[in-house]
Design a protein around this motif. Structure first.
Motif, short mmCIF file in Angstrom:
data_model
loop_
_atom_site.label_atom_id
_atom_site.label_comp_id
_atom_site.label_asym_id
_atom_site.label_seq_id
_atom_site.Cartn_x
_atom_site.Cartn_y
_atom_site.Cartn_z
N ARG A 1 -6.80 -11.65 4.42
CA ARG A 1 -6.35 -12.30 3.18
C ARG A 1 -6.50 -11.41 1.96
NH1 ARG A 1 -10.69 -15.98 0.86
NH2 ARG A 1 -12.62 -15.23 1.78
N PHE A 2 -7.37 -10.38 2.08
CA PHE A 2 -7.53 -9.50 0.93
C PHE A 2 -6.64 -8.27 1.01
CE2 PHE A 2 -11.61 -11.79 0.90
CZ PHE A 2 -11.49 -12.35 -0.35
N ARG A 3 -5.77 -8.27 2.00
CA ARG A 3 -4.96 -7.07 2.22
C ARG A 3 -4.22 -6.66 0.96
NH1 ARG A 3 -4.51 -6.05 7.49
NH2 ARG A 3 -6.63 -6.79 7.62
N CYS A 4 -3.77 -7.63 0.21
CA CYS A 4 -2.97 -7.32 -0.96
C CYS A 4 -3.73 -6.43 -1.94
CB CYS A 4 -2.54 -8.60 -1.65
SG CYS A 4 -1.50 -8.36 -3.07
N ILE B 1 -2.88 2.41 10.96
CA ILE B 1 -2.18 3.68 10.74
C ILE B 1 -0.89 3.41 9.95
CG2 ILE B 1 -1.03 5.63 11.88
CD1 ILE B 1 -3.76 5.83 12.78
N LYS B 2 -0.23 2.32 10.34
CA LYS B 2 1.01 1.97 9.64
C LYS B 2 0.73 1.70 8.17
CE LYS B 2 3.47 -0.38 12.71
NZ LYS B 2 3.66 -1.70 13.35
N GLU B 3 -0.35 0.97 7.93
CA GLU B 3 -0.73 0.69 6.54
C GLU B 3 -0.97 1.96 5.77
OE1 GLU B 3 -3.26 -2.33 5.30
OE2 GLU B 3 -1.48 -3.50 5.76
N ILE B 4 -1.67 2.88 6.43
CA ILE B 4 -1.99 4.13 5.75
C ILE B 4 -0.71 4.88 5.41
CG2 ILE B 4 -3.06 6.41 6.03
CD1 ILE B 4 -5.15 5.00 7.85
N ASP B 5 0.19 4.93 6.39
CA ASP B 5 1.45 5.62 6.16
C ASP B 5 2.21 5.01 4.99
OD1 ASP B 5 0.93 7.30 8.17
OD2 ASP B 5 2.16 6.29 9.68
N THR B 6 2.11 3.67 4.91
CA THR B 6 2.86 3.00 3.86
C THR B 6 2.23 3.16 2.48
OG1 THR B 6 3.14 1.31 5.56
CG2 THR B 6 4.09 0.85 3.40
N TYR B 7 0.93 2.98 2.43
CA TYR B 7 0.31 2.86 1.12
C TYR B 7 -0.46 4.09 0.64
CZ TYR B 7 1.52 -1.99 1.86
OH TYR B 7 2.20 -3.14 2.10
N ALA B 8 -0.94 4.89 1.57
CA ALA B 8 -1.75 6.02 1.12
C ALA B 8 -0.85 7.22 0.85
CB ALA B 8 -2.78 6.36 2.17
N SER B 9 -1.41 8.20 0.16
CA SER B 9 -0.62 9.39 -0.08
C SER B 9 -0.55 10.17 1.24
CB SER B 9 -1.25 10.24 -1.18
OG SER B 9 -2.41 10.83 -0.69
N SER B 10 0.47 10.97 1.36
CA SER B 10 0.80 11.52 2.68
C SER B 10 -0.25 12.48 3.24
CB SER B 10 2.15 12.20 2.61
OG SER B 10 2.12 13.15 1.57
N LYS B 11 -0.90 13.24 2.35
CA LYS B 11 -1.79 14.26 2.90
C LYS B 11 -3.26 13.85 2.85
CE LYS B 11 0.74 17.37 0.67
NZ LYS B 11 0.85 18.53 -0.21
N VAL B 12 -3.48 12.57 2.75
CA VAL B 12 -4.86 12.10 2.61
C VAL B 12 -5.68 12.47 3.86
CG1 VAL B 12 -4.35 9.82 3.58
CG2 VAL B 12 -6.26 10.09 2.01
N LEU B 13 -6.91 12.87 3.60
CA LEU B 13 -7.81 13.23 4.70
C LEU B 13 -8.29 11.93 5.36
CD1 LEU B 13 -9.65 15.42 6.05
CD2 LEU B 13 -11.33 14.87 4.29
N THR B 14 -8.04 11.84 6.65
CA THR B 14 -8.41 10.58 7.32
C THR B 14 -9.42 10.80 8.44
OG1 THR B 14 -6.11 9.96 6.95
CG2 THR B 14 -7.44 8.47 8.27
N TYR B 15 -10.44 10.00 8.44
CA TYR B 15 -11.43 10.03 9.51
C TYR B 15 -11.35 8.76 10.33
CZ TYR B 15 -14.27 14.19 8.71
OH TYR B 15 -14.71 15.47 8.64
#
Lengths: 207, 820
Positions: A68-71, A102-116
């Motif tokens: 519910r807090f996704r927004c 992963i889909k969320e990250i692709d959609t909302y995060a910047s493309s080259k963000v360092l992900t762990y």
């Protein structure tokens, strides 16, 4: 004068109950709060670490896992320098949700963000449902770094954040050395996504 | 030691000494006021030093923050606030260090400090800066304040204070940035996606915690959030209202707040009341697109959204529709359609869909309510255009309920719109392009649909709220007598029809009459249908009546009476029809105040009361009747029927031109043709139940003959109307018509010649428009009839597929051939 050289934003994401808040509290406050309630919205912590003698400040945004807090949580991805995607190694569903994240990250995060990718609760070996190799494999597939941690036993927690700090500092330095438009202003621009974190590094302030 | 210190102190720049002096030895003591004044004075007199002061304070503060010396931090903040207020005009750089300090304080995990920092920020936000700073970034503040709005700190009082502080902070940012284009664009989705959900979350929390009755504290998060939201929305312009609405809709999605939608309604009320009037339609528009996006969702969710739409529409009133009127209706109708087409056996789902459909219809009604009257008619025509007209052929045979359902829904929609329409002139309420299809619909196969069409007619015809008084279904039916001895008892409001209305009814009356007439003939009529028909009849005479059409109406009534005598409708139907005629003649008799007629009517009614109560409404419209309670025979003795001759005389005595009345089948030339046809039908199908009878091609051909014939005779029947009264070629009755069909050719030819002559004459003399209008109306009815017949035929030959096609062809071509 500023008490840090670099400032990075780290955002933790992942299903509810995987231990995001515990990781953060272990790292920032050195404690493991039993019976931690669900996070509401977004929580904020700060911690300064030292990398090669430079003070690096980590702004850690701990997001709520509940759908519910996704927004509101989504809106925090974008300015992040690093994302920590957490799952629970004793809980298959939290792993199964990773593709969605992963889909969320692709959609909302910047493309080259360092992900762990972090498999938490590694202390509960007996209840393990996802072998480390599978997690690692998944991380590799999506070009993420992989770590298994235990907030309870303080295993790999410091390492996780330190690695992030080191990596981001490295990136920042590379970026700083490269001539950039705004380097004259003395700001350290991050390569990713135009977010402008900033430590002040201007010589005029060095009086 | 002291000396050394003193020496150091002496070496410190003046501003540092001044700053140091404001801090007391013991933080409990608070700011040293005198020294603070000195510092302020110094700052204002030497603005160039302000930057340094700021930096030095900042340095001290960050040290105190790290060491969590809360007392000193508060003092620093206080000093900063004062300096800022006193000297803001002078230095941008000072503001920078001020913001940095607020930033630093906010980073502290200490709730007290966070609150303090927010307060300072709010003070800063209230200052009008005259030199804008382009590079200032509020990213962190937005993020942090938003996060504070979600605080889960313990205990509750602290939590509430942090949340409120966060909300105030957000408000401060908005205030600071919104008015100045050169500032950070706060409307950017990056910020709005944080701010809006935070506000909504706070509102939501308050909504759940305390019920609306409990007194609201001024500083509860809910109250503050509402204020901030209003403040924000009223500043939104066309370009950025979207970035406010998107997160709102998303938030409602994620928090599943459409079902129940109390909160959503609340939020949109706030939005609608605060948004600038001219953008109201944007809100509606976004809700509609959101509805589109949820097309595949549960009907309950959709119903929730549509409900909210109707709520907002109510608020937006005239501004709700925006530039694309039809688009809005189109979208809603599309949803209605897709909802109708859902096929499921799940009970709950069916119920949900139904609720959704209701909600859509209500919303359309609300929309329509805001339109000017002429547009309401347009909308009804638009909706009419969406109604599938296939039912005449399809429904019975395919048994497919979908179209019927869709028709029902669309007609309900129209009814809703119609109720919002206030009829002034009939001609405006019923433009031909609307009236024609509407009347065509009134002959639909489904009894429910016919009922709705009648109701639409009621609302549009009824200008004086009479229809309620004319419907006998009302609960307190004990008090309303079906056939009042004195019409006053009904308390009707009657006004004389205007010239335009009289013209209208003269032109379109036949259409109405024939429709009503045909409706009477429908086999599947229910009590409701009959009641509605009575109501329509009564309204026609009340609204448009008067002397001019009285004769026509009486003719119609007599015609209807004849149906029940001559047709083989079930007993229940016959009784109902007799009842209607009785009630109706009573009504128009009294309305037009013709004593002889009234006497005759009441005589007959009295006679029926004694001998055949089943021919009166009290019995015929009684829903608790069972089959057994009806008499077995449908034969009605003549003395119980209204006598045409008597009525004729009564009318003549009052100076009415009853020449047309003498020819009962010209009452309505259309019904006459209808009757003629009926008769021929009966002749052909010896057993009464012609619907079940096998009808082969031969039958249908003869049907067509009979129709051609009856059309001829109907044209002839126009002649009296054309001003050649008394020249009617023959006294056409049921029997005579029967004769025409059965008798030999000679006589027929002769009569036909005469008719042709009459037609020719008419066409030569009458004005063109009149002819066209008449023929139009006629061909329409003719077409209906034709298609109905063909339907019957095709129904009976279900297996015979090609039949359907031929019907279509006939349907298209016949009227054209006839008209031109």
């Amino acid at each position: 004068m500023e008490d840090y050289k670099y400032l990075f934003k780290v955002v933790l994401i992942g299903n509810a109950g995987v231990g995001k808040t515990c990781l953060v509290r272990r790292f920032t406050q050195g404690l493991f709060p039993p019976g931690q309630g669900a996070t509401i919205g977004v929580d904020f912590m700060i911690k300064t670490v030292e990398v090669d003698g430079d003070k690096v400040k980590l702004q850690i945004w701990d997001t709520a896992g509940q759908e519910r807090f996704r927004c509101i949580t989504q809106s925090y991805y974008r300015s992040a320098n690093a994302l920590i995607l957490v799952y629970d190694i004793t809980c298959q569903p939290t792993f199964d949700c990773l593709p969605n994240w992963i889909k969320e990250i692709d959609t909302y995060a910047s493309s080259k963000v360092l992900t762990y990718l972090v498999g938490n609760k590694s202390d509960r070996l007996l209840h393990r449902e996802i072998p480390a190799e599978i997690g690692e494999h998944f991380a590799k597939q999506h070009s993420m770094r992989y770590l298994e941690t235990s907030a309870k036993e303080a295993e790999n927690v410091d390492r996780l954040f330190t690695e992030i700090a080191v990596e981001l500092t490295k990136q920042a330095k590379e970026n700083f050395l490269r001539p950039r438009q705004d380097s004259t202003s003395g700001k350290v621009g991050m390569p990713n996504g135009g977010s402008s974190p900033v430590g002040g590094l201007s010589c005029c302030k060095l009086n | 030691m002291t000396g050394c210190c003193g020496c150091c102190t002496a070496l410190k720049p003046r501003y540092k000494r001044l700053v140091d002096s404001i801090f007391p030895d013991n933080p409990e003591d608070g700011l040293v006021k005198d020294n603070m004044q000195k510092l302020v004075y110094y700052g204002t007199s030497k603005p160039e030093k302000l930057d340094r002061i700021g930096q030095y304070l900042e340095q001290r503060l960050s040290r105190d923050v790290t060491r969590s010396r809360t007392g000193y931090v508060s003092i620093s903040m206080e000093a900063l606030d004062q300096l800022l207020l006193a000297c803001h005009a002078h230095s941008n750089l000072f503001v920078e260090s001020f913001l940095k300090m607020v930033h630093k304080t906010l980073e502290s995990p200490e709730p007290q400090l966070q609150i303090l920092a927010s307060q300072s920020f709010v003070k800063f936000a209230n200052i009008e800066e005259d030199t804008p700073s382009y590079h200032r970034s509020y990213d962190f503040f937005v993020s942090k304040f938003s996060s504070m709005c979600h605080s889960s700190a313990e205990p509750e009082t602290t939590r509430i204070r942090i949340r409120v502080a966060g909300l105030h902070g957000l408000q401060g940012i908005v205030k600071k940035t919104v008015s100045d284009d050169l500032q950070v664009n706060i409307w950017d989705p990056v910020h709005m996606n944080k701010i809006i959900p935070s506000l909504l979350y706070s509102l939501q929390g308050c909504n759940m915690d305390n019920d609306p009755e409990s007194p609201k504290e001024d500083e509860s998060p809910g109250v503050v959030a509402e204020m901030v939201l209003r403040d924000l929305v009223c500043r939104a312009t066309f370009g950025n209202i979207t970035s406010v609405l998107k997160p709102v809709l998303q938030h409602l999605d994620y928090h599943k707040l459409w079902v129940p939608n109390k909160f959503a309604v609340k939020i949109f009320r706030i939005l609608m009341y605060s948004v600038q009037d001219q953008y109201g339609h944007m809100v509606v528009h976004h809700l509609m697109s959101h509805l589109d996006a949820h097309n595949k969702d549960e009907p309950r969710v959709k119903a929730g959204i549509v409900d909210v739409v109707s709520e907002t529409v109510v608020i937006a009133a005239g501004g709700s529709v925006g530039p694309s009127v039809l688009e809005v209706f189109n979208t809603l109708l599309r949803h209605l359609k897709s909802s109708v087409s859902v096929q499921t056996s799940d009970r709950q789902r069916v119920l949900d869909e139904k609720n959704f459909q209701e909600a859509v219809i209500n919303t359309i009604g609300e929309f329509a309510n805001n339109l000017p009257d002429y547009q309401k008619i347009e909308i009804m025509m638009f909706v009419m255009g969406k109604v599938p007209l296939l039912d005449l052929e399809e429904d019975v045979s395919s048994g497919d309920r979908k179209d019927t359902l869709l028709q029902t829904m669309l007609l309900k929609t129209m009814l809703k719109v119609a109720t919002k329409y206030r009829t002034v002139l009939m001609i405006n309420a019923f433009p031909p392009a609307f009236l024609d299809p509407l009347l065509r619909m009134s002959l639909a196969y489904d009894a429910g649909i016919r009922l709705i069409v009648q109701e639409i007619l009621h609302t549009l015809l009824d200008r004086h709220d009479n229809s309620g008084k004319l419907k006998f279904v009302s609960e307190n039916s004990d008090t309303i007598t079906w056939i009042p001895k004195d019409i006053q008892a009904l308390n009707l409001t009657v006004e004389k029809a205007s010239q335009q209305d009289i013209f209208f009814i003269k032109k379109n009356g036949p259409q109405f009459y024939s429709c009503i007439y045909e409706n009477m003939l429908q086999e599947n009529n229910k009590v409701d249908n009959f009641e509605a028909l009575y109501c329509t009849l009564a309204l026609l005479s009340i609204e448009l009546g008067g002397e001019d059409i009285l004769v026509d109406l009486v003719r119609l009534a007599m015609g209807i009476q004849n149906i029940s005598v001559s047709s083989d409708l079930p007993v229940t139907h016959t009784c109902a029809i007799h009842a209607i005629v009785a009630a109706y003649l009573n009504l128009i008799g009294q309305l037009s105040a013709i004593p002889n007629m009234c006497t005759h009517v009441s005589e007959i009614i009295d006679a029926r009361k004694n001998k055949a109560p089943h021919l009166l409404p009290d019995f015929a419209f009684n829903r608790s009747n069972t089959e057994q309670s009806y008499p077995t025979s449908t034969n009605v003795k003549d003395e119980l029927l209204f006598d045409q001759a008597v009525i004729n005389e009564a009318l003549t005595s009052r100076g009415y031109d009853t020449s047309t009345l003498g020819t009962p089948f010209t009452i309505s030339r259309l019904s006459q043709s209808r009757l003629g046809r009926m008769d021929s039908w009966f002749a052909e199908t010896s057993s009464g139940s012609w619907l079940q009878d096998e009808v082969d091609m031969a039958h249908s051909t003869s049907d067509i003959h009979s129709i051609t014939l009856s059309i001829d005779s109907s044209s002839s029947s126009q002649t009296p109307l054309m001003g050649q009264r008394g020249q009617a070629p023959e006294d056409i009755t049921f029997e005579s018509l029967k004769k025409i069909i059965t008798e030999d050719d000679v006589e027929r030819k002769r009569s036909q010649e005469m008719k042709q002559k009459a037609i020719l004459e008419k066409f030569q003399t009458a004005p063109f428009e009149q002819i066209v209008a008449k023929i139009d109306a006629e061909s329409m009815v003719f077409q209906n009839k034709l298609s109905e017949i063909l339907t019957t035929i095709s129904d009976e030959n279900k297996d015979n597929a090609p039949q359907h096609q031929t019907t279509a062809v006939f349907d298209m071509q016949f009227p054209d051939l006839y008209v031109y």
